[in-house]
Write a protein that holds these residues in place. Structure first.
Motif: not given
Length: 338
Positions: A167-175, A195-207, A219-221
């Motif tokens: 709900d939170v990470i997918t609403k944050l912009p890649g910028s 991480a892989e699931r959130l990365d596939s749904l988000s503008e952010l890079t998630v790892k 980038v989200a760590y």
């Protein structure tokens, strides 16, 4: 496995097993008859697997569900989907589909079932509820930061966290002009799938965070399961350290450890976010963040928490600046970062 898990649960006076089912279809039929307070679902079942069964449960008449999962890559990916679909929590089998040593996780199974019975199930489209609390001031060293100070977003969560993070990470912009650090209480083998699931749904890079990662904006760590995550400053860069020091409050990774490492760094602004989860992890670290300098603290409101434990304890410190519904958290983060 049904017999062994039933026996484990029935040994605890707080729990009474009222039925077992051979597969998902059988479970849906018996659920209508027996009306349990909590269900456990194996991810891997014949005829109708755990994920399909969970979808029916959550769509028809939501009930707290604890998933039983293997630690294979496929099992971890399915478990992340189960959390997304609405399962309260999960327990990993020690050694594959038929784990004769499942007694190793007996206490974990019992405690998670007990907590699940008290969990708040969220509707799929909740009406946003916002609670604003007056900022509580604490006596701390005076420090003026330049407007260009590096901002850090540090999120801590536990039970119900995977869905809350979505709900939170997918609403944050890649910028986003800040890195995002995440501690989600989760065993080794599952944080990479998260991480892989959130990365596939988000503008952010998630790892999944790795020791030596240099923090980058946008980038989200996610702290790797079984390891603490800390941050240290090296010249003009900020670098992740993962380590195996003793668990805190029974947790590794620990939100307190992450927050304490950030409190030791000068010239950064931290947006600390504490979301759904049982226990009190994060509160001691929040105190150190507030004492050290610039920190804005956000806690998830009880209305949207699966378990109102960690946010509740954080709010009791009187150091939380805002208490908001999960649907509002990303927007509140953006207000502080812009």
């Amino acid at each position: 496995m049904r017999k062994v898990i039933s026996d484990m649960l029935n040994q605890d006076p707080r729990v009474h097993v009222i039925g077992t089912a051979r597969n998902g279809e059988d479970a849906l039929r018996k659920r209508k008859e027996l009306r349990p307070d909590v269900m456990t679902l194996d991810v891997e079942m014949p005829i109708m697997n755990g994920l399909e069964t969970l979808k029916h449960v959550m769509n028809d008449d939501p009930c707290p569900v604890v998933m039983i999962s293997s630690t294979t890559k496929q099992g971890a990916e399915n478990t992340m989907l189960a959390m997304e679909y609405g399962a309260v929590d999960f327990v990993t089998k020690p050694s594959g589909a038929i784990s004769l040593d499942i007694d190793r996780v007996e206490n974990e199974i019992v405690e998670k079932v007990v907590y699940a019975a008290r969990a708040r199930l969220r509707r799929s489209s909740p009406k946003p509820i916002v609670q604003l609390r007056a900022v509580q001031f604490v006596k701390r060293p005076s420090r003026t930061l330049p407007s260009s100070a590096q901002k850090m977003i540090a999120i801590g969560t536990s039970t119900g966290g995977p869905k809350a993070l979505k709900d939170v990470i997918t609403k944050l912009p890649g910028s986003l002009k800040a890195p995002v650090l995440i501690v989600q209480h989760m065993p080794a083998g599952f944080t990479r799938s998260l991480a892989e699931r959130l990365d596939s749904l988000s503008e952010l890079t998630v790892k999944e965070a790795e020791d030596g990662d240099v923090l980058k904006n946008g980038v989200a760590y996610i702290a790797p399961g079984g390891y603490h995550l800390a941050v240290k400053q090296e010249h003009s860069s900020y670098v992740i350290q993962t380590h195996l020091e003793e668990p805190r409050r029974g947790h590794r990774p620990s939100v307190d450890v992450m927050y304490e490492s950030l409190s030791a760094i000068n010239d950064i602004e931290t947006i600390a976010v504490i979301m759904t989860g049982m226990g009190a992890d994060g509160s001691e670290g929040l105190m150190k963040l507030k004492q050290s300098g610039s920190c804005y603290a956000i806690a998830e409101a009880e209305e949207s928490c699966v378990v109102f434990g960690m946010p509740k304890v954080a709010i009791r410190t009187k150091l939380v600046d805002e208490v908001v519904h999960i649907q509002e958290i990303a927007g509140r983060i953006m207000r502080q970062v812009q």
